[in-house]
Design a protein around this motif. Structure first.
Motif, PDB file in Angstrom:
ATOM      1  N   LEU A  71       0.748  -0.971  -0.100  1.00 39.66           N
ATOM      2  CA  LEU A  71      -0.061   0.044  -0.106  1.00 39.66           C
ATOM      3  C   LEU A  71       0.823   1.274   0.120  1.00 39.66           C
ATOM      4  O   LEU A  71       0.421   2.058  -0.771  1.00 39.66           O
ATOM      5  CB  LEU A  71      -1.142   0.016   1.354  1.00 39.66           C
ATOM      6  N   LEU A  72       1.972   1.154   0.772  1.00 39.00           N
ATOM      7  CA  LEU A  72       2.820   2.555   1.211  1.00 39.00           C
ATOM      8  C   LEU A  72       3.594   2.827  -0.485  1.00 39.00           C
ATOM      9  O   LEU A  72       3.543   4.086  -0.893  1.00 39.00           O
ATOM     10  CB  LEU A  72       3.711   2.230   2.079  1.00 39.00           C
ATOM     11  N   ALA A  73       4.228   1.933  -0.943  1.00 40.48           N
ATOM     12  CA  ALA A  73       5.139   1.894  -1.827  1.00 40.48           C
ATOM     13  C   ALA A  73       4.668   1.850  -3.330  1.00 40.48           C
ATOM     14  O   ALA A  73       4.853   2.635  -4.412  1.00 40.48           O
ATOM     15  CB  ALA A  73       6.207   0.868  -2.109  1.00 40.48           C
ATOM     16  N   TYR A  74       3.453   1.142  -3.463  1.00 37.43           N
ATOM     17  CA  TYR A  74       2.827   0.967  -4.944  1.00 37.43           C
ATOM     18  C   TYR A  74       1.565   2.158  -4.960  1.00 37.43           C
ATOM     19  O   TYR A  74       1.273   2.516  -6.284  1.00 37.43           O
ATOM     20  CB  TYR A  74       2.171  -0.364  -5.034  1.00 37.43           C
ATOM     21  N   ALA A  75       1.009   2.690  -4.127  1.00 34.67           N
ATOM     22  CA  ALA A  75      -0.297   3.453  -4.117  1.00 34.67           C
ATOM     23  C   ALA A  75      -0.143   4.505  -4.876  1.00 34.67           C
ATOM     24  O   ALA A  75      -1.007   5.021  -5.825  1.00 34.67           O
ATOM     25  CB  ALA A  75      -0.665   3.957  -2.720  1.00 34.67           C
TER      26      ALA A  75
END
Length: 397
Positions: free
Chosen positions: A219-223
């Motif tokens: 969620l953090l890196a791809y969003a």
């Protein structure tokens, strides 16, 4: 309730600045990709390299701190971060920045792992210390994207220089407020953090931490990428500051979940029930953002995910670090290293998964990893109950 010492405040504030280093690149990933003609895979390596190096070095942080002392380890770690954050800002090639992010990860590992042990050692109440540490993590995660978005609107170099300045402030605070104590006792062997893996329960909890952090860092890196794609499809202009504000909201809920949500829920419903409920909530979040490329849905559910992650971070750390009799610095090195391994795997796979299954692909796998986390925690619960039953029947065993 005992008074919190200035040394604890100094370390937790520096922790917040340190965790800004993770979130600050989120708003500038698309900008770096465009400015330096880098592929999404290359820009994701800004996360992956940093996290992999951090994870590996964390296993050896207790070996370093047991020889030169915690304060010296904290200061060396922060000094390395300041240097490599500034070098990232001066670089002109994405591959060079990736390399410097690895150097940044070395300093981050020495600092973060030792910081957790320092806060635990300086506090009379371990649960309160964990709450403060995870709250600092949340504050850093909230401020990082905001600083990244504000400074990234001027230049993609700005967030790196800004972080270098903030980490230098943290270094000064620790220099002033954390008392120097020489390393005490027998220095830890290099193998000490790996001894935690010899404990069956710790192995299970660490595997759960890997699965959870995979889902979390997905969620953090791809969003930023699905958010940009969703905005483009509807004709929105999504600037670095817009992305920074989204992740600022995400980080605020993360910090609130860590400091307020996790202690209240754990007190009233227990740590395990809290973990299972929040894992279910975060799984729903990732399923929704996998299924919909509506920009409003993406923004709202990414922010909501921050609240679940804040609660989960605190509860997972409490469950794992208090489940062993190992020394604090050894347990901290082991758990911190393992959680970053899960975080490092996620950005590595988002590129191939999105190419294979579209924009929602990484989120589907992230949701599956969260379900696996719940399964592993259930297995740990079963094993713990059985062990308690055996001890009740055979107290001497």
């Amino acid at each position: 309730m005992s008074k919190i010492r200035p040394a604890v405040w100094a370390v937790t504030i520096a922790c917040a600045f340190s965790y800004m280093g993770i979130g600050l690149v989120d708003p500038i990933l698309p900008t770096i990709s465009a400015s330096l003609h880098a592929s999404p895979g290359q820009t994701e390596l800004l996360f992956t390299t940093y996290l992999i190096v951090t994870a590996i070095v964390m296993f050896f942080a207790s070996w370093v701190s047991s020889r030169i002392g915690r304060k010296a380890t904290l200061m060396i770690g922060l000094g390395i971060v300041v240097a490599f954050a500034a070098l990232c800002g001066l670089a002109g090639n994405v591959n060079v920045i990736i390399g410097f992010r690895g150097g940044w990860g070395v300093g981050n590992a020495l600092f973060v792992s030792t910081a957790l042990a320092t806060v635990l050692g300086a506090s009379a109440e371990p649960r309160r210390a964990i709450m403060l540490y995870e709250g600092a993590l949340g504050a850093g995660m909230a401020l990082g994207p905001l600083v990244g978005g504000l400074l990234g609107g001027i230049s993609w170099r700005g967030p790196f220089f800004g972080t270098a300045v903030l980490m230098a402030i943290g270094l000064i605070a620790i220099t002033i407020f954390v008392p120097y104590r020489p390393a005490q006792g027998t220095p830890r062997p290099v193998s000490a953090p790996f001894k935690a893996l010899g404990d069956k329960r710790m192995r299970l909890l660490m595997l759960a931490a890997v699965c959870y952090n995979y889902g979390y860092f997905t969620l953090l890196a791809y969003a930023p990428f699905p958010l940009h794609e969703a905005a483009d499809r509807t004709g929105w202009e999504f600037s670095p500051i817009d992305l920074g504000l989204v992740f600022f909201g995400w980080g605020l809920l993360l910090a609130g979940g860590s400091v307020l949500g996790a202690p209240w829920l754990s007190k009233h419903y227990g740590v395990r029930h809290t973990l299972v409920a929040c894992l279910a909530g975060l799984t729903v979040v990732e399923i929704v953002v996998a299924a919909s490329l509506n920009p409003v849905v993406q923004i709202v559910f990414v922010i909501i995910g921050g609240g679940f992650i804040g609660i989960l971070n605190t509860a997972m750390t409490e469950l794992a670090t208090l489940a062993t009799d190992l020394p604090q610095d050894v347990a901290s090195s082991s758990y911190s290293g393992v959680r970053f391994i899960g975080g490092a795997i996620a950005p590595t796979l988002t590129g191939p998964l999105s190419a294979l299954w579209g924009a929602g692909g990484p989120y589907w796998i992230g949701a599956a990893s969260l379900v696996a986390t719940a399964g592993l925690l259930w297995l740990d619960h079963v094993m713990t109950v059985r062990r308690a039953g055996r001890l009740a029947l055979h107290p001497g065993v």
